[in-house]
Design a protein around this motif. Structure first.
Motif, mmCIF file in Angstrom:
data_model
loop_
_atom_site.group_PDB
_atom_site.id
_atom_site.type_symbol
_atom_site.label_atom_id
_atom_site.label_comp_id
_atom_site.label_asym_id
_atom_site.label_seq_id
_atom_site.Cartn_x
_atom_site.Cartn_y
_atom_site.Cartn_z
ATOM 1 N N ILE A 84 -0.920 6.900 -14.548
ATOM 2 C CA ILE A 84 -0.807 5.991 -13.402
ATOM 3 C C ILE A 84 -1.747 4.817 -13.671
ATOM 4 O O ILE A 84 -2.964 4.928 -13.548
ATOM 5 C CB ILE A 84 -1.170 6.701 -12.085
ATOM 6 N N ASN A 85 -1.152 3.684 -14.038
ATOM 7 C CA ASN A 85 -1.934 2.487 -14.324
ATOM 8 C C ASN A 85 -1.857 1.522 -13.139
ATOM 9 O O ASN A 85 -1.264 1.849 -12.105
ATOM 10 C CB ASN A 85 -1.438 1.832 -15.616
ATOM 11 N N ASN A 86 -2.423 0.340 -13.297
ATOM 12 C CA ASN A 86 -2.419 -0.634 -12.201
ATOM 13 C C ASN A 86 -1.009 -1.055 -11.807
ATOM 14 O O ASN A 86 -0.738 -1.291 -10.632
ATOM 15 C CB ASN A 86 -3.253 -1.857 -12.575
ATOM 16 N N GLU A 87 -0.106 -1.149 -12.774
ATOM 17 C CA GLU A 87 1.265 -1.541 -12.466
ATOM 18 C C GLU A 87 1.937 -0.513 -11.550
ATOM 19 O O GLU A 87 2.582 -0.867 -10.560
ATOM 20 C CB GLU A 87 2.050 -1.674 -13.766
ATOM 21 N N ILE A 88 1.783 0.748 -11.860
ATOM 22 C CA ILE A 88 2.354 1.816 -11.032
ATOM 23 C C ILE A 88 1.661 1.856 -9.675
ATOM 24 O O ILE A 88 2.320 1.965 -8.634
ATOM 25 C CB ILE A 88 2.256 3.178 -11.744
ATOM 26 N N PHE A 89 0.332 1.736 -9.674
ATOM 27 C CA PHE A 89 -0.386 1.752 -8.403
ATOM 28 C C PHE A 89 0.036 0.581 -7.527
ATOM 29 O O PHE A 89 0.224 0.739 -6.321
ATOM 30 C CB PHE A 89 -1.902 1.734 -8.620
ATOM 31 N N ASN A 90 0.221 -0.600 -8.122
ATOM 32 C CA ASN A 90 0.658 -1.766 -7.348
ATOM 33 C C ASN A 90 2.049 -1.547 -6.765
ATOM 34 O O ASN A 90 2.319 -1.953 -5.626
ATOM 35 C CB ASN A 90 0.627 -3.025 -8.211
ATOM 36 N N ALA A 91 2.939 -0.906 -7.515
ATOM 37 C CA ALA A 91 4.278 -0.595 -6.989
ATOM 38 C C ALA A 91 4.180 0.366 -5.801
ATOM 39 O O ALA A 91 4.867 0.190 -4.791
ATOM 40 C CB ALA A 91 5.150 0.000 -8.083
ATOM 41 N N ILE A 92 3.298 1.355 -5.913
ATOM 42 C CA ILE A 92 3.089 2.305 -4.810
ATOM 43 C C ILE A 92 2.509 1.585 -3.601
ATOM 44 O O ILE A 92 2.929 1.794 -2.466
ATOM 45 C CB ILE A 92 2.175 3.455 -5.261
ATOM 46 N N TYR A 93 1.540 0.711 -3.846
ATOM 47 C CA TYR A 93 0.899 -0.051 -2.777
ATOM 48 C C TYR A 93 1.915 -0.958 -2.066
ATOM 49 O O TYR A 93 1.924 -1.044 -0.837
ATOM 50 C CB TYR A 93 -0.252 -0.874 -3.345
ATOM 51 N N GLU A 94 2.787 -1.622 -2.827
ATOM 52 C CA GLU A 94 3.811 -2.480 -2.226
ATOM 53 C C GLU A 94 4.777 -1.660 -1.378
ATOM 54 O O GLU A 94 5.179 -2.079 -0.290
ATOM 55 C CB GLU A 94 4.575 -3.250 -3.307
ATOM 56 N N GLU A 95 5.160 -0.486 -1.866
ATOM 57 C CA GLU A 95 6.038 0.394 -1.094
ATOM 58 C C GLU A 95 5.356 0.831 0.196
ATOM 59 O O GLU A 95 5.975 0.889 1.254
ATOM 60 C CB GLU A 95 6.445 1.608 -1.929
ATOM 61 N N TYR A 96 4.049 1.120 0.110
ATOM 62 C CA TYR A 96 3.289 1.495 1.301
ATOM 63 C C TYR A 96 3.293 0.359 2.318
ATOM 64 O O TYR A 96 3.506 0.578 3.509
ATOM 65 C CB TYR A 96 1.852 1.870 0.914
ATOM 66 N N LYS A 97 3.071 -0.868 1.853
ATOM 67 C CA LYS A 97 3.071 -2.020 2.765
ATOM 68 C C LYS A 97 4.447 -2.216 3.385
ATOM 69 O O LYS A 97 4.548 -2.512 4.580
ATOM 70 C CB LYS A 97 2.629 -3.288 2.030
#
Length: 131
Positions: A84-97
Motif C-alpha cells: 500500500i503506497n501513497n497512490e493506493i492510499f490516495n485512491a482510498i482517501y478519495e473514495e472516503y471523501k
C-alpha cells in the motif's frame, strides 16, 4: 498520510480494510507503519471478497517476512501481494471523501423532507383550527 475523521465506534484500520476490499478486491496487502522510529506493518488479506479476520492488524517485520515466505504454500498462494503506497492510499482517501459527500447529500435530503413535513403538518393544524 492524510488525516481522516472516522466514526468513534469503528477503528481506523477496520475502515481501511473495507475500502481496500471495495476498491482492490482479493489480495495480500501490507503497508509500513513507522512510529517512534520502529517500523511495523499493517497487513490485510482479502480472499473471496472477505477480509480474513486475523490479518487485519499491525505486525512486526519478522512476522511479515515469515508470512510472505509461507504464503505460496498456503491456501492464499494465488493472491497477489501489493504494498500500500501513497497512490493506493490516495485512491482510498478519495473514495472516503466521495462517500462522505454522498452521506451529506442523503442527510440533507432527509432533513429537508422532515422539515417540509413538519411545516405542512403545522399549516394543516393551523388552518384546521381557524375554521
Amino acid at each position: 498520510m492524510k488525516e481522516v475523521l472516522f466514526p468513534r465506534h469503528v477503528k481506523v484500520h477496520e475502515i481501511l480494510a473495507l475500502y481496500i476490499k471495495g476498491l482492490y478486491g482479493d489480495g495480500f496487502f501490507y503497508a509500513p507503519v513507522t512510529e517512534n522510529g520502529i517500523t511495523n506493518y499493517y497487513l490485510i488479506c482479502i480472499k473471496d471478497d472477505c477480509v480474513i479476520s486475523p490479518s487485519d492488524t499491525i505486525i512486526t517485520e519478522s512476522m511479515l517476512a515469515y508470512l510472505l515466505s509461507e504464503k505460496e504454500n498456503s491456501e492464499y498462494g494465488s493472491l497477489n501481494i501489493t504494498v500500500i503506497n501513497n497512490e493506493i492510499f490516495n485512491a482510498i482517501y478519495e473514495e472516503y471523501k466521495n462517500q462522505g459527500k454522498k452521506y451529506r447529500v442523503k442527510s440533507l435530503k432527509i432533513y429537508t423532507a422532515i422539515s417540509v413535513s413538519v411545516f405542512l403538518f403545522t399549516m394543516f393544524i393551523f388552518v384546521f383550527f381557524l375554521y
